[in-house]
Design a protein around this motif. Structure first.
Motif, mmCIF file in Angstrom:
data_model
loop_
_atom_site.group_PDB
_atom_site.id
_atom_site.type_symbol
_atom_site.label_atom_id
_atom_site.label_comp_id
_atom_site.label_asym_id
_atom_site.label_seq_id
_atom_site.Cartn_x
_atom_site.Cartn_y
_atom_site.Cartn_z
ATOM 1 N N ASP A 51 2.628 8.595 3.370
ATOM 2 C CA ASP A 51 2.001 9.230 4.533
ATOM 3 C C ASP A 51 1.698 8.166 5.595
ATOM 4 O O ASP A 51 0.879 7.274 5.386
ATOM 5 N N SER A 84 -0.069 8.246 8.089
ATOM 6 C CA SER A 84 -1.463 8.215 8.557
ATOM 7 C C SER A 84 -2.252 7.121 7.848
ATOM 8 O O SER A 84 -3.254 6.626 8.386
ATOM 9 N N VAL A 85 -1.821 6.724 6.656
ATOM 10 C CA VAL A 85 -2.496 5.617 5.957
ATOM 11 C C VAL A 85 -2.395 4.347 6.797
ATOM 12 O O VAL A 85 -3.373 3.604 6.963
ATOM 13 N N VAL A 124 -9.430 0.616 10.539
ATOM 14 C CA VAL A 124 -10.436 -0.026 9.680
ATOM 15 C C VAL A 124 -10.443 -1.539 9.898
ATOM 16 O O VAL A 124 -11.516 -2.160 9.965
ATOM 17 N N PHE A 125 -9.273 -2.145 10.032
ATOM 18 C CA PHE A 125 -9.249 -3.590 10.251
ATOM 19 C C PHE A 125 -9.865 -3.950 11.611
ATOM 20 O O PHE A 125 -10.523 -4.992 11.729
ATOM 21 N N ASN A 169 0.828 -1.191 0.000
ATOM 22 C CA ASN A 169 0.000 0.000 0.000
ATOM 23 C C ASN A 169 0.870 1.252 0.000
ATOM 24 O O ASN A 169 2.069 1.164 -0.249
ATOM 25 N N GLU A 170 0.277 2.362 0.303
ATOM 26 C CA GLU A 170 0.896 3.692 0.159
ATOM 27 C C GLU A 170 2.153 3.809 1.014
ATOM 28 O O GLU A 170 2.133 3.473 2.195
ATOM 29 N N VAL A 200 -1.942 4.135 10.031
ATOM 30 C CA VAL A 200 -2.784 4.301 11.226
ATOM 31 C C VAL A 200 -4.238 3.946 10.881
ATOM 32 O O VAL A 200 -4.912 3.222 11.627
ATOM 33 N N ASP A 201 -4.715 4.452 9.758
ATOM 34 C CA ASP A 201 -6.104 4.194 9.359
ATOM 35 C C ASP A 201 -6.335 2.722 9.018
ATOM 36 O O ASP A 201 -7.439 2.200 9.242
ATOM 37 N N PHE A 202 -5.317 2.043 8.489
ATOM 38 C CA PHE A 202 -5.452 0.601 8.245
ATOM 39 C C PHE A 202 -5.765 -0.121 9.560
ATOM 40 O O PHE A 202 -6.644 -0.987 9.608
ATOM 41 N N ARG A 245 -12.303 -2.335 12.918
ATOM 42 C CA ARG A 245 -13.738 -2.143 12.706
ATOM 43 C C ARG A 245 -14.323 -3.335 11.913
ATOM 44 O O ARG A 245 -15.413 -3.819 12.220
#
Lengths: 135, 135, 135
Positions: B53, B55-56, B63-64, B49-50, B58-60, B66
């Motif tokens: 940044d 923060s990507v 989301v996982f 993935n990216e 962190v968001d992974f 969730r």
């Protein structure tokens, strides 16, 4: 023996059947081997699914939006728009690459299988796939 | 021609960019080929993935968590802690292995792509990746 | 050098450990290499996960049903039954293929890893896997 080439693709957001585009470019294949298709992007991806009824691809879009909602309150990476972070997650869920057997000189897909290119951003972007053929 | 080696890795829970760790170990590559990276564990995984940044990543993690909540009422396999069964599911969602093209003697990743090692357990564990290079 | 064969498999809906079935068919392996296992179907798939406690495979069924519910109001592709479209989505989430290293003449799985065949339809169907061995 290795053969490798690029395939450029630009599609609107959604799941797209690209088996014919790939078959047209690979030309003749060895009797047996493996073909790897790799997507060089982090908000698009590749998968294999049903090649017949286009409603399957419509439902893929619906379900992926339900799994990874475009709700900025869930994310910190929001600078590139509300579709951006969900696109990154979706690309990991489908995956960036496929390795497919070559059987009797043809792509070894099952009767109902097709290769899907998945564009997860709202704006169509030029994307590059790398196809590597091993014989 | 095949070259194969182990890569040991220990990281805290989360998504970690390991492209540089892998590139450092593989040394010089053939002009073209394929590289397979395989994670020998069932509560960790690999994805692409990216790479820019943080923060990507962190968001992974958000989301996982969730997608696969740590709610023991959902699972029967609970003996190893509330993070254990969700870790197994997450490792299947990201996948255990990646096959990446080698292009002009380099890992054929796109400009924004990086290799993520995903540790899904609370306690850092020593993990082993197997790297296999085909030329 | 390539060796390739078919493996026929019929299992009830659920996640099934098939490492032994595959190991029995592949016979002796080269010292090092890669083995690709490819599922030729769009409502079944392959993954790698925990090989010991069967409760893990029970929980996989529960979690995948929670991620992709059998609620026809969510889908347009409903002609083949309420389990059909969810089965397509699940097959993409686990993926259609695995590429596994061969290490010292054996499948290079980790201690706790097993190969899962995932049947997502209610009715058991004869399925075909293609196994390709590269040495």
């Amino acid at each position: 023996m290795i053969r490798q080439f690029h395939l450029n693709i630009t599609k609107p957001r959604g799941f797209h059947l690209i088996t014919a585009d790939i078959a047209r470019q690979i030309g003749s294949l060895p009797k047996s081997g493996l073909i790897n298709i790799f997507c060089r992007h982090t908000s698009a991806g590749l998968t294999i699914n049903e090649n017949c009824d286009s409603s399957v691809r419509v439902d893929f879009e619906t379900v992926f939006n339900r799994l990874v909602p475009e709700d900025e309150s869930l994310y910190t990476h929001t600078a590139e728009g509300e579709d951006d972070m969900p696109a990154h997650i979706k690309s990991t869920l489908v995956g960036p690459e496929l390795t497919i057997p070559i059987i009797n000189g043809e792509l070894g897909l099952g009767t109902w299988q097709g290769i899907y290119f998945c564009e997860f951003r709202n704006i169509s972007k030029p994307r590059t796939l790398i196809v590597t053929i091993y014989e």
